[in-house]
Design a protein around this motif. Structure first.
Motif, PDB file in Angstrom:
ATOM      1  N   GLU A 305       0.822  -1.205   0.000  1.00 16.53           N
ATOM      2  CA  GLU A 305       0.000   0.000   0.000  1.00 16.53           C
ATOM      3  C   GLU A 305       0.862   1.263   0.000  1.00 16.53           C
ATOM      4  O   GLU A 305       0.513   2.277  -0.619  1.00 16.53           O
ATOM      5  CB  GLU A 305      -0.927  -0.004   1.218  1.00 16.53           C
ATOM      6  N   ALA A 306       2.013   1.188   0.682  1.00 16.77           N
ATOM      7  CA  ALA A 306       2.904   2.353   0.762  1.00 16.77           C
ATOM      8  C   ALA A 306       3.736   2.545  -0.495  1.00 16.77           C
ATOM      9  O   ALA A 306       4.407   3.570  -0.635  1.00 16.77           O
ATOM     10  CB  ALA A 306       3.827   2.198   1.972  1.00 16.77           C
ATOM     11  N   GLY A 307       3.710   1.563  -1.410  1.00 16.53           N
ATOM     12  CA  GLY A 307       4.496   1.674  -2.624  1.00 16.53           C
ATOM     13  C   GLY A 307       5.914   1.158  -2.497  1.00 16.53           C
ATOM     14  O   GLY A 307       6.736   1.365  -3.390  1.00 16.53           O
ATOM     15  N   ALA A 308       6.208   0.474  -1.378  1.00 19.19           N
ATOM     16  CA  ALA A 308       7.548  -0.060  -1.166  1.00 19.19           C
ATOM     17  C   ALA A 308       7.757  -1.402  -1.843  1.00 19.19           C
ATOM     18  O   ALA A 308       8.901  -1.856  -1.987  1.00 19.19           O
ATOM     19  CB  ALA A 308       7.816  -0.208   0.333  1.00 19.19           C
ATOM     20  N   SER A 309       6.670  -2.046  -2.245  1.00 19.53           N
ATOM     21  CA  SER A 309       6.770  -3.382  -2.828  1.00 19.53           C
ATOM     22  C   SER A 309       5.579  -3.652  -3.730  1.00 19.53           C
ATOM     23  O   SER A 309       4.596  -2.900  -3.740  1.00 19.53           O
ATOM     24  CB  SER A 309       6.841  -4.445  -1.727  1.00 19.53           C
ATOM     25  N   LEU A 310       5.669  -4.754  -4.469  1.00 19.37           N
ATOM     26  CA  LEU A 310       4.589  -5.247  -5.309  1.00 19.37           C
ATOM     27  C   LEU A 310       4.189  -6.628  -4.814  1.00 19.37           C
ATOM     28  O   LEU A 310       4.947  -7.288  -4.096  1.00 19.37           O
ATOM     29  CB  LEU A 310       5.039  -5.330  -6.763  1.00 19.37           C
ATOM     30  N   MET A 311       3.013  -7.079  -5.207  1.00 20.21           N
ATOM     31  CA  MET A 311       2.562  -8.414  -4.818  1.00 20.21           C
ATOM     32  C   MET A 311       1.944  -9.112  -6.022  1.00 20.21           C
ATOM     33  O   MET A 311       1.174  -8.504  -6.771  1.00 20.21           O
ATOM     34  CB  MET A 311       1.550  -8.340  -3.674  1.00 20.21           C
ATOM     35  N   VAL A 312       2.293 -10.384  -6.196  1.00 18.55           N
ATOM     36  CA  VAL A 312       1.715 -11.223  -7.239  1.00 18.55           C
ATOM     37  C   VAL A 312       1.246 -12.509  -6.586  1.00 18.55           C
ATOM     38  O   VAL A 312       2.006 -13.156  -5.855  1.00 18.55           O
ATOM     39  CB  VAL A 312       2.733 -11.538  -8.357  1.00 18.55           C
ATOM     40  N   ASP A 313       0.012 -12.902  -6.831  1.00 19.38           N
ATOM     41  CA  ASP A 313      -0.501 -14.144  -6.266  1.00 19.38           C
ATOM     42  C   ASP A 313       0.330 -15.335  -6.718  1.00 19.38           C
ATOM     43  O   ASP A 313       0.811 -15.371  -7.866  1.00 19.38           O
ATOM     44  CB  ASP A 313      -1.950 -14.370  -6.689  1.00 19.38           C
ATOM     45  N   ASN A 314       0.467 -16.309  -5.846  1.00 21.82           N
ATOM     46  CA  ASN A 314       1.251 -17.497  -6.161  1.00 21.82           C
ATOM     47  C   ASN A 314       0.750 -18.167  -7.436  1.00 21.82           C
ATOM     48  O   ASN A 314       1.543 -18.572  -8.297  1.00 21.82           O
ATOM     49  CB  ASN A 314       1.176 -18.475  -4.990  1.00 21.82           C
ATOM     50  N   ALA A 315      -0.564 -18.270  -7.604  1.00 20.12           N
ATOM     51  CA  ALA A 315      -1.132 -18.949  -8.775  1.00 20.12           C
ATOM     52  C   ALA A 315      -0.825 -18.217 -10.070  1.00 20.12           C
ATOM     53  O   ALA A 315      -0.816 -18.829 -11.145  1.00 20.12           O
ATOM     54  CB  ALA A 315      -2.645 -19.095  -8.600  1.00 20.12           C
ATOM     55  N   GLU A 316      -0.583 -16.917  -9.992  1.00 21.71           N
ATOM     56  CA  GLU A 316      -0.354 -16.107 -11.185  1.00 21.71           C
ATOM     57  C   GLU A 316       1.124 -15.899 -11.496  1.00 21.71           C
ATOM     58  O   GLU A 316       1.465 -15.354 -12.545  1.00 21.71           O
ATOM     59  CB  GLU A 316      -1.044 -14.749 -11.020  1.00 21.71           C
TER      60      GLU A 316
END
Length: 366
Positions: A305-316
Motif C-alpha cells: 500500500e505504501a508503494g515499497a513493494s509489489l505483490m503477485v498471487d502465487n497462482a499467477e
C-alpha cells in the motif's frame, strides 16, 4: 541463576526472532542462562546450536485436523509434552518462558502457566497463529509483542520484528560495503542484482518460473542470486550451469549480505522477510504462500500500500511475470529508488529485540 526458556521453531520465521531475543537477553544479562526449546527434526536442531545456544527438545505433536487414529492419540501425547516441559522448568530452574510460535509453544505455554512463572509471547505475523493466540490468553497485559500495528492479539503491544544486528545496522548506501558483499557472493559490480528466495522451505512455484526464464535474465544483463532452499535447487542448478550470471545456492549464511547486494528482491512474504526488507529499504516483489491462514498476504499489505513493494498471487506467478514485470523493473532505477524510499518511510521498529528483552526483564522484576 536466572534461567530463561525460549520456545519456538520449525521455520526461520520463528527461529530468527527467537535467536535475536536470546542474543539481546544474553548481552543485557550475561549471568542469565538462556536455553531454547524445539523439536529434534526442525530447523532449530541445526540453527540454534550454531548460534551458540543450548537446545532442548520435545516431540513434535501437531493437532490432527481430521478424525483419525492420530486424533485419539493426541491428548495423551500432548499431555506428555506438557509434562516434559514442566520437568525442564523444574530441573533448569526456569524463571520465564518466551514463546515465538510453532509446535512446541502450546505445551510450553501451558507448562509455564501451571508452574506460575511469567509467560512472554512474540507474534511475528499480521494474523496470529493458534499457538500464540493461546499464549496471549494465558499471559497478562503488556507481555505480548506484535510485529505489525494492525495485528489483533490480546494483551499485546507493538514492538516490531526482532532481527539480527547485522540487518538493523545495514547501510545500503555504503558502496564499499555493497561491493564487498557482492564479492563475497561471487557477484560483479557492473550489473544489477536480483535476489530470489522462497525462505527456508523453498518455493517451488517461484523456482519453476525462474527455471523457465533463466536465459532471459542472462540476456537482459541481470545477475541472479537464487536461494532455493535446501535440496530444492538441483534442477535449476543443472539448467543454469552454463549461465555465468545465474547463481544458485541452497542457503545464504547472513541474509544481510543478500539484502545489501539486491537491487530487487523476489520472495515469499513471511513476517521476517517483510520486516527485514522494509527496515533495510530493499525494493521487493512478494509472492505470498498460498496456504496457512492468509497471514503472508496480510504481512505485506502495508508495504504494498505504501508503494515499497509489489505483490503477485502465487497462482499467477510465472515466467511471464519475470520477463514482463521483474526484468523491466530492474531497468527502472528511478522507480527502484522510489520504492526504497517508501520502505524507509514506513519506519518499522529496529529495536524489537531490545523491547522484547525489556518485557522479559520487567516481568521478572514485577
Amino acid at each position: 541463576m536466572t534461567s530463561i526458556l525460549l520456545a519456538g521453531g520449525g521455520t526461520t520465521g520463528h527461529i530468527s526472532p527467537m535467536l535475536a531475543i536470546g542474543r539481546e537477553l544474553r548481552e543485557k544479562h550475561p549471568d542469565w542462562d538462556i536455553i531454547a526449546l524445539g523439536t529434534p527434526d526442525g530447523l532449530e536442531a541445526e540453527l540454534v546450536p550454531r548460534a551458540g545456544f543450548e537446545l532442548l527438545t520435545i516431540d513434535k505433536v501437531p493437532m490432527p485436523r481430521s478424525i483419525s487414529p492420530s486424533l485419539l492419540r493426541f491428548p495423551g501425547r500432548f499431555a506428555g509434552n506438557i509434562s516434559a516441559v514442566r520437568k525442564i522448568i523444574t530441573s533448569r530452574n526456569v524463571s520465564a518462558v518466551v514463546g515465538v510460535g510453532g509446535y512446541v509453544c502450546p505445551p510450553a505455554f501451558l507448562a509455564a502457566k501451571q508452574a506460575k512463572i511469567p509467560l512472554i509471547v512474540h507474534e511475528a505475523n499480521a494474523k496470529p497463529g493458534m499457538a500464540n493466540r493461546l499464549g496471549a490468553r494465558l499471559t497478562t497485559a503488556g507481555r505480548v509483542g506484535i510485529t505489525f500495528p494492525d495485528t489483533e492479539l490480546r494483551n499485546s503491544t507493538l514492538v516490531g520484528m526482532p532481527m539480527p544486528a547485522e540487518i538493523t545496522a545495514l547501510d545500503r548506501s555504503d558502496a564499499d560495503q555493497r561491493a564487498a558483499h557482492r564479492a563475497d557472493l561471487g557477484l560483479r559490480d557492473d550489473a544489477p542484482v536480483l535476489v530470489v528466495t522462497g525462505g527456508s522451505s523453498g518455493a517451488q512455484k517461484i523456482n519453476a518460473a525462474f527455471l523457465a526464464s533463466a536465459d532471459a535474465c542472462q540476456e537482459a544483463g541481470v545477475q541472479v542470486l537464487h536461494i532455493t532452499g535446501a535440496g530444492k535447487g538441483e534442477e535449476l542448478r543443472s539448467a543454469t550451469a552454463q549461465l555465468p550470471d545465474y547463481h544458485v545456492v541452497d542457503y545464504v549464511d547472513g541474509m544481510h549480505r543478500a539484502y545489501s547486494v539486491a537491487d530487487l528482491l523476489v520472495a515469499r512474504s513471511g513476517a521476517a522477510t517483510v520486516s527485514e526488507t522494509t527496515v533495510v529499504g530493499v525494493p521487493a516483489l512478494y509472492v505470498p504462500l498460498a496456504i496457512g491462514n492468509g497471514e503472508q498476504r496480510l504481512n505485506a499489505a502495508g508495504s504494498v500500500e505504501a508503494g515499497a513493494s509489489l505483490m503477485v498471487d502465487n497462482a499467477e506467478f510465472s515466467a511471464a511475470t519475470v520477463t514482463e514485470s521483474i526484468l523491466p523493473l530492474l531497468g527502472d532505477r528511478p522507480r527502484l529508488e522510489e520504492m526504497s524510499r517508501a520502505a524507509s518511510a514506513l519506519n518499522y521498529p529496529t529495536d524489537a529485540a531490545a523491547r522484547m528483552a525489556g518485557i522479559v526483564t520487567r516481568a521478572l522484576e514485577g
